[in-house]
Design a protein around this motif. Structure first.
Motif, PDB file in Angstrom:
ATOM      1  N   THR A  41      -2.016  20.670 -28.976  1.00  0.00           N
ATOM      2  CA  THR A  41      -2.299  21.068 -30.347  1.00  0.00           C
ATOM      3  C   THR A  41      -3.802  21.052 -30.546  1.00  0.00           C
ATOM      4  N   ALA A  42      -4.316  22.058 -31.243  1.00  0.00           N
ATOM      5  CA  ALA A  42      -5.752  22.118 -31.533  1.00  0.00           C
ATOM      6  C   ALA A  42      -5.960  22.938 -32.797  1.00  0.00           C
ATOM      7  N   GLU A  43      -7.142  22.831 -33.352  1.00  0.00           N
ATOM      8  CA  GLU A  43      -7.504  23.608 -34.531  1.00  0.00           C
ATOM      9  C   GLU A  43      -8.266  24.859 -34.112  1.00  0.00           C
ATOM     10  N   PHE A  44      -8.004  25.927 -34.829  1.00  0.00           N
ATOM     11  CA  PHE A  44      -8.730  27.184 -34.657  1.00  0.00           C
ATOM     12  C   PHE A  44      -9.040  27.688 -36.059  1.00  0.00           C
ATOM     13  N   GLY A  45     -10.270  27.496 -36.497  1.00  0.00           N
ATOM     14  CA  GLY A  45     -10.616  27.872 -37.869  1.00  0.00           C
ATOM     15  C   GLY A  45      -9.732  27.143 -38.849  1.00  0.00           C
ATOM     16  N   ILE A  71      -6.621  32.059 -28.156  1.00  0.00           N
ATOM     17  CA  ILE A  71      -6.488  32.517 -29.533  1.00  0.00           C
ATOM     18  C   ILE A  71      -7.895  32.814 -30.011  1.00  0.00           C
ATOM     19  N   ARG A  72      -8.062  34.036 -30.492  1.00  0.00           N
ATOM     20  CA  ARG A  72      -9.378  34.505 -30.902  1.00  0.00           C
ATOM     21  C   ARG A  72      -9.194  35.642 -31.884  1.00  0.00           C
ATOM     22  N   TYR A  73     -10.312  36.182 -32.334  1.00  0.00           N
ATOM     23  CA  TYR A  73     -10.284  37.370 -33.181  1.00  0.00           C
ATOM     24  C   TYR A  73     -10.478  38.606 -32.310  1.00  0.00           C
ATOM     25  N   ARG A  74     -10.306  39.771 -32.888  1.00  0.00           N
ATOM     26  CA  ARG A  74     -10.294  41.019 -32.123  1.00  0.00           C
ATOM     27  C   ARG A  74     -11.628  41.300 -31.426  1.00  0.00           C
ATOM     28  N   MET A  75     -11.501  42.041 -30.328  1.00  0.00           N
ATOM     29  CA  MET A  75     -12.655  42.503 -29.557  1.00  0.00           C
ATOM     30  C   MET A  75     -12.386  43.942 -29.131  1.00  0.00           C
ATOM     31  N   ALA A  76     -13.444  44.661 -28.806  1.00  0.00           N
ATOM     32  CA  ALA A  76     -13.291  46.029 -28.320  1.00  0.00           C
ATOM     33  C   ALA A  76     -12.419  46.025 -27.070  1.00  0.00           C
ATOM     34  N   GLY A  77     -11.515  46.978 -26.959  1.00  0.00           N
ATOM     35  CA  GLY A  77     -10.658  47.101 -25.787  1.00  0.00           C
ATOM     36  C   GLY A  77      -9.331  46.372 -25.888  1.00  0.00           C
ATOM     37  N   ASP A  78      -9.094  45.626 -26.964  1.00  0.00           N
ATOM     38  CA  ASP A  78      -7.818  44.919 -27.127  1.00  0.00           C
ATOM     39  C   ASP A  78      -6.677  45.918 -27.281  1.00  0.00           C
ATOM     40  N   GLU A  96      -9.985  43.061 -43.435  1.00  0.00           N
ATOM     41  CA  GLU A  96      -9.146  41.942 -42.988  1.00  0.00           C
ATOM     42  C   GLU A  96      -8.997  41.872 -41.471  1.00  0.00           C
ATOM     43  N   ARG A  97      -9.289  42.937 -40.771  1.00  0.00           N
ATOM     44  CA  ARG A  97      -8.999  43.023 -39.337  1.00  0.00           C
ATOM     45  C   ARG A  97      -9.725  41.980 -38.501  1.00  0.00           C
ATOM     46  N   ASP A  98     -10.927  41.604 -38.885  1.00  0.00           N
ATOM     47  CA  ASP A  98     -11.685  40.607 -38.123  1.00  0.00           C
ATOM     48  C   ASP A  98     -11.266  39.182 -38.445  1.00  0.00           C
ATOM     49  N   ARG A  99     -10.342  39.008 -39.387  1.00  0.00           N
ATOM     50  CA  ARG A  99      -9.901  37.666 -39.777  1.00  0.00           C
ATOM     51  C   ARG A  99      -8.479  37.354 -39.331  1.00  0.00           C
ATOM     52  N   ILE A 100      -7.844  38.265 -38.619  1.00  0.00           N
ATOM     53  CA  ILE A 100      -6.471  38.042 -38.151  1.00  0.00           C
ATOM     54  C   ILE A 100      -6.536  37.449 -36.747  1.00  0.00           C
ATOM     55  N   PRO A 101      -6.009  36.231 -36.560  1.00  0.00           N
ATOM     56  CA  PRO A 101      -6.052  35.629 -35.223  1.00  0.00           C
ATOM     57  C   PRO A 101      -5.078  36.323 -34.269  1.00  0.00           C
ATOM     58  N   LEU A 102      -5.446  36.312 -32.996  1.00  0.00           N
ATOM     59  CA  LEU A 102      -4.655  36.958 -31.943  1.00  0.00           C
ATOM     60  C   LEU A 102      -4.399  35.967 -30.819  1.00  0.00           C
ATOM     61  N   LEU A 103      -3.214  36.003 -30.237  1.00  0.00           N
ATOM     62  CA  LEU A 103      -2.939  35.296 -28.986  1.00  0.00           C
ATOM     63  C   LEU A 103      -3.140  36.330 -27.888  1.00  0.00           C
ATOM     64  N   THR A 104      -4.097  36.070 -26.995  1.00  0.00           N
ATOM     65  CA  THR A 104      -4.450  37.062 -25.986  1.00  0.00           C
ATOM     66  C   THR A 104      -4.407  36.485 -24.579  1.00  0.00           C
ATOM     67  N   CYS A 105      -4.306  37.396 -23.633  1.00  0.00           N
ATOM     68  CA  CYS A 105      -4.462  37.108 -22.211  1.00  0.00           C
ATOM     69  C   CYS A 105      -5.358  38.229 -21.708  1.00  0.00           C
ATOM     70  N   VAL A 153      -0.159  39.450 -32.514  1.00  0.00           N
ATOM     71  CA  VAL A 153      -1.013  39.602 -33.688  1.00  0.00           C
ATOM     72  C   VAL A 153      -0.390  38.628 -34.683  1.00  0.00           C
ATOM     73  N   ILE A 154      -0.984  37.454 -34.787  1.00  0.00           N
ATOM     74  CA  ILE A 154      -0.340  36.338 -35.486  1.00  0.00           C
ATOM     75  C   ILE A 154      -0.028  36.705 -36.931  1.00  0.00           C
ATOM     76  N   GLY A 155       1.245  36.542 -37.263  1.00  0.00           N
ATOM     77  CA  GLY A 155       1.735  36.884 -38.589  1.00  0.00           C
ATOM     78  C   GLY A 155       2.240  38.304 -38.713  1.00  0.00           C
ATOM     79  N   LEU A 156       2.022  39.133 -37.676  1.00  0.00           N
ATOM     80  CA  LEU A 156       2.435  40.531 -37.770  1.00  0.00           C
ATOM     81  C   LEU A 156       3.385  40.954 -36.664  1.00  0.00           C
ATOM     82  N   ARG A 157       2.915  40.971 -35.431  1.00  0.00           N
ATOM     83  CA  ARG A 157       3.730  41.534 -34.355  1.00  0.00           C
ATOM     84  C   ARG A 157       3.466  40.852 -33.028  1.00  0.00           C
TER      85      ARG A 157
END
Length: 141
Positions: free
Chosen positions: A20-24, A64-71, A97-106, A113-117
């Protein structure tokens, strides 16, 4: 080991303990479990705050991070992709809002897309042996 950073939350793929950890303004928890008894839940995820993935299909470090080019998201079981930008446009997510939506990425692949899909590439199926559960809770304002 999963370690929180100022703008990311990373976990080495082979770590099998819950973390468990905090992210924002979010609390992120992960847990691995055996897939035995998953039965009718194959292909299903929990809810908008908890998702389950086939751990053995994950090829790299989760972050877990925010969006980046190429995602991108894998949108079909056959591997078809859609850029995250196109996904946000199709869903009519405001640009502000797009830069504030957290993402689980590899890497550049967005698993959630946390909270969406959730993406399709690591979906649980009949061959799943180990399940990774990821939960995200928002706190504060």
């Amino acid at each position: 080991e999963i370690t929180p950073e100022s703008d990311s939350f990373e976990g080495e793929k082979k770590n099998k303990t819950g973390k468990t950890a905090e992210f924002g303004k979010y609390i992120v928890s992960t847990f691995l479990s055996d897939a035995k008894g998953i039965g009718m839940d194959i292909g299903k995820t929990e809810n908008m705050c908890t998702k389950k993935y086939d751990y053995d299909k994950i090829n790299g470090i989760l972050k877990i991070r925010y969006r980046m080019a190429g995602d991108y998201l894998v949108i079909n079981p056959d591997g078809r992709r859609k850029s995250l930008s196109d996904y946000f446009t199709d869903r009519k997510v405001p640009r502000s809002e797009r830069d504030r939506i957290p993402l689980l990425t590899c890497g550049s692949e967005v698993l959630w897309v946390i909270g969406l899909r959730s993406g399709e590439s690591c979906r649980i199926d009949t061959k799943t042996k180990t399940v990774l559960t990821v939960s995200v809770e928002q706190y504060g304002g």
